[in-house]
Every structure is written in structure tokens, then in C-alpha cells.
Design an enzyme around this catalytic site. Structure first.
Site, PDB file in Angstrom:
ATOM      1  N   SER A  18       5.682  -0.759   3.828  1.00  0.00           N
ATOM      2  CA  SER A  18       7.043  -0.495   5.090  1.00  0.00           C
ATOM      3  C   SER A  18       6.516  -0.512   6.297  1.00  0.00           C
ATOM      4  O   SER A  18       7.244  -0.397   7.491  1.00  0.00           O
ATOM      5  CB  SER A  18       7.692   0.811   4.556  1.00  0.00           C
ATOM      6  OG  SER A  18       8.482   0.521   3.388  1.00  0.00           O
ATOM      7  N   GLY A  37       0.124  -0.403  -5.606  1.00  0.00           N
ATOM      8  CA  GLY A  37      -1.113  -0.427  -5.658  1.00  0.00           C
ATOM      9  C   GLY A  37      -1.872  -0.683  -4.182  1.00  0.00           C
ATOM     10  O   GLY A  37      -2.968  -0.922  -4.181  1.00  0.00           O
TER      11      GLY A  37
END
Length: 446
Positions: free
Chosen positions: A58, A302
Site C-alpha cells: 500500500s 509475505g
């Protein structure tokens, strides 16, 4: 902070959190520190360098917002113009409120859009078709501009808006207008491997289990690229920060002061409860012992990325990791940096300041929806409100008189988290629940 001390700290924290590789960049008082440690993939002798690209998640949004700011400076866009002025896909929206949504609303997560919309085809690459799907299949959670609700969908629509006014794909516009001018070699997670910078492999780590990190694939629909599809290094994050601070040599040309100031200012309605202390246009505001810091956090399957910068003195801190435990490492890094005199801003939810709610917990009961995610709140015979969803979540709620709550899961042993119920100003009735920075609209009461 001394280089040797910082390098020891980075290595110690990555080992403690079983993270295969990480990068740390610190800019402070005219000095630059850029460090890398570990490997791109566990079990393979392929070291991370300061050039290695990590999935930024993000934090991509801060780059997309910067691109929008450039187009505002060029007169191609206006912060407060309705998005419908630029994208024809809003013409057939099922919700009339879509006509009220502005670029400022999308940038500050106050547009009321669902958090995570997926098209029927997860391999869809067209941002135009994605935007048409959002407007045709979803309704707003609240009146645009009235409340904060973190929305990946809003940033994907911003990507479509960029395409509509530049006649370039979002990736090309970002690369040509933001990345390359900052000296950043573009890497996108959906690019075919080869012919680009090395990209770190993502990993999952099970805290408390003495097992090595496990490589995992990154799932991100291509149509979500403007919200989370960029990869880069900690140095790349720091370069963006210098542009937003105005300390980059080409800052005045790339992003004029007027637009930088607008992006960094607090948006009044963007009370980012549970995520940050406030929000601007693409940037979160984080309190610290020594003033406000701006930035963004990113998580993927991850991997994690974190960026903070302090307008008061130009200090920048950026961290990238290739493991799920990177968020926990970031929190420890912030504490360690503060002890070393670098007072990094980071949102830490405060303890409740009002007494527990003792009367009428049943008024909270109902179904709360954000897109396909539906939460159910029901008061048990014991009088305790219980929160559930379709994933198996079961949590007892401790609700306070100001309608904030602590959710303590009973289905798994994880730390409690905070949320709140929001009342409608006109009726006084509860109409939203905020959890993890996302709002869910009350759709039914039993």
C-alpha cells in the site's frame, strides 16, 4: 545514528523475526544511511543489496497520490472535482452518491467506497472495466466526505483517472512522471521476470515456531496495481519522501510547493481511527514524542514496507522486508530508533478513556457490511457482545461509553484489537462499525 549501530540493529531484528532480508534507509541532519541485510529468498545465497526491489504494498498509494498531485499542478485535474468529470464509467453507477465523490475524497479515503472490490475475472487488467464494475456493483458506505474508510478500490479508480487524462497506462504515467525523474528504476509486481531489477521473494513466518521462513506467492489482482502494485527499495521510498518534503533538487519542478502542502495537510473528515492519527491526500499522519511524521505502511502476502518523514526537520526513515513478520519488526525498530534519538512517528492506539458500557449493549446488534465482508454482532446471554464473520472470527467485545471497543478473539490466540461504533448525527442510531481503519455499514438489526 551511527552506521555500525544501525547495521547491528537491522541484523538483530531480522534474525529475531526470522526475516530473510531487509533494507533500512535513514536521512537525518544532512547525512544518509542506506543498509541492506540477508537474502532475497531463504535458502539461496542471493544477497539483498540496497538496489533490490521489495513489494511495497500500500505504500504504492503514496506514489499514486504524488502522480495525481503532479496532474493537479499541471491543470489536468482539480482536487475537488467530481471523479465523474473524468471517468465515463461512473455514468451508470447504481448509487447516486457516486456523483459526489471527488479526487480529494478518494485520496483521503473519505469517499465511502468499499475497501476491496474484485471483478469476476481476477486476472482483469483494465482499470476502465474495474472502475465500471465498482460503480455498477457497489454502493457507498456513507455520504462522501463525511467519514474515513480505507479503500483500495478508491486508489484503483484514481489510477483509471490518471489514464483518462494522460492517455497513458497508470504504470507508464507513474514511471515517466514520478519514478524516473526521481532516479528510480521502475519495477511493478505484475511485470514479467527478467530485464528488471532483482525482486525479493515474499515469505511467511509463523511467530513462536522455530521454523525457517517459507517462500510464498504474491496474490494481487492486476486491476489493484495503483493501490499496491509497485516494488522498490528503501532508498526509493526515501527519494519519494525528499520530493514530498521539498528537499529533492528538482522538487519545485516535479511537485510544486502548493500541491505538496495540500497533500501533507490533515483532511478534517479523515479520522483514521485504528490506523493513524489523521490522514492527508495519500499520506498518513503519525504522532511521535517530537511532533508529527507523515508516511505510509504497506503489507502484502509475505512482505512489508514502511515510510516515515518529518516535515519539521526533513528526517526520513524507510524499511522494507520480505516476510510477514516485518510489521512486528517495524514496531521494535521504531522503539529502538527513539532510544537512539530518532523520534519516529508511529500510531499506537490509546487505551480507552471512558468507562465500560453497562446499559443496552443490544443496541449494537446487527449485521455490518463492507463489500463482500459481513460482520455480525450479537449480544450473548452473558450480556457480552460477540463479533463474528464468515472467516471463523469469533471475538468478545468490551465496549465503552464512547462506543470504542476492544475485540479479544476467542477462536485463536492473538493480541486484541480496537474498533468503534459510529452513530448517525441526525438520528443518533448506530450506522457504522470501524475496524482496522475500514468502515462497515449497518445493514440489519435482529
Amino acid at each position: 545514528m551511527e552506521a555500525d549501530l544501525a547495521e547491528d540493529l537491522l541484523r538483530t531484528l531480522t534474525r529475531a523475526h526470522a526475516i530473510p532480508g531487509a533494507q533500512l534507509t535513514v536521512l537525518r541532519a544532512g547525512r544518509s544511511l542506506s543498509l541492506a541485510t540477508g537474502v532475497r529468498r531463504t535458502g539461496v545465497a542471493d544477497p539483498v543489496t540496497t538496489e533490490t526491489a521489495f513489494a511495497l504494498g500500500s505504500v504504492t498509494k503514496a506514489f499514486t497520490a504524488t502522480l495525481v498531485g503532479q496532474l493537479v499542478a499541471d491543470g489536468e485535474l482539480e482536487w475537488d472535482d467530481p471523479v465523474a468529470d473524468y471517468v465515463a464509467e461512473f455514468d451508470n453507477a447504481v448509487d447516486e452518491a457516486f456523483s459526489e465523490i471527488t479526487l480529494r475524497h478518494l485520496l483521503s479515503h473519505t469517499g465511502g467506497l468499499v475497501a476491496d472490490h474484485e471483478t469476476d475475472d481476477v486476472a482483469e487488467t483494465s482499470l476502465a472495466r474495474y472502475t465500471a464494475s465498482v460503480s455498477a456493483a457497489t454502493r457507498t458506505l456513507h455520504r462522501p466526505g463525511s467519514c474515513f474508510s480505507y479503500a483500495n478500490s478508491g486508489y484503483n479508480i484514481l489510477g483509471r483517472t490518471v489514464e483518462a487524462v494522460t492517455d497513458m497506462k497508470w504504470q507508464a504515467a507513474l514511471a515517466n512522471l514520478v519514478l524516473r525523474p526521481l532516479g528510480i528504476d521502475p519495477v511493478f509486481v505484475h511485470d514479467a521476470p527478467g530485464g528488471q531489477r532483482a525482486l525479493a521473494q515474499c515469505h511467511t513466518v509463523r511467530p513462536g515456531e522455530n521454523r525457517p521462513a517459507t517462500p510464498v506467492g504474491l496474490f494481487l489482482p492486476p486491476s489493484w496495481a495503483p493501490a499496491g502494485g509497485l516494488a522498490g527499495s528503501a532508498d526509493d521510498l526515501a527519494a519519494l519522501a525528499t520530493l514530498l518534503l521539498g528537499t529533492h533538487p528538482d522538487a519545485a519542478e516535479l511537485l510544486p510547493e502548493e500541491q505538496r502542502t495540500e497533500m501533507c495537510a490533515r483532511t478534517p473528515a479523515a479520522d483514521a481511527f485504528g490506523m493513524a492519527d489523521a490522514w492527508g491526500l495519500g499520506l498518513a499522519h503519525h504522532a511521535s514524542p517530537d511532533g508529527v511524521w507523515l508516511g505510509h505502511d504497506g503489507t502484502v502476502d509475505g512482505g512489508t514496507a514502511h515510510l516515515r518523514f518529518r516535515p519539521a526537520d526533513g528526517t526520513v526513515v524507510a524499511l522494507t522486508t520480505n516476510a510477514t513478520t516485518g510489521t512486528a519488526m517495524w514496531a521494535e525498530l521504531v522503539d529502538a530508533l527513539r532510544e537512539q534519538g530518532v523520534p519516529v512517528g508511529d500510531h499506537r492506539p490509546l487505551a480507552a478513556t471512558t468507562p465500560p458500557l453497562t446499559a443496552g449493549p443490544g443496541r449494537l446488534d446487527g449485521d455490518y457490511r463492507n463489500g463482500d465482508t459481513v460482520f455480525r454482532v450479537r449480544t450473548a446471554e452473558s450480556g457480552v457482545p460477540v463479533l463474528t464473520d464468515a472467516t471463523g472470527l469469533v471475538a468478545d467485545l468490551t465496549v465503552h461509553e464512547d462506543l470504542t471497543f476492544t475485540a479479544r478473539r476467542t477462536d485463536t490466540d492473538v493480541a486484541p484489537y480496537t474498533g468503534r461504533f459510529v452513530t448517525d448525527r441526525a438520528s443518533g442510531e448506530i450506522h457504522l462499525m470501524q475496524l482496522g481503519g475500514r468502515a462497515a455499514r449497518r445493514t440489519a438489526a435482529p
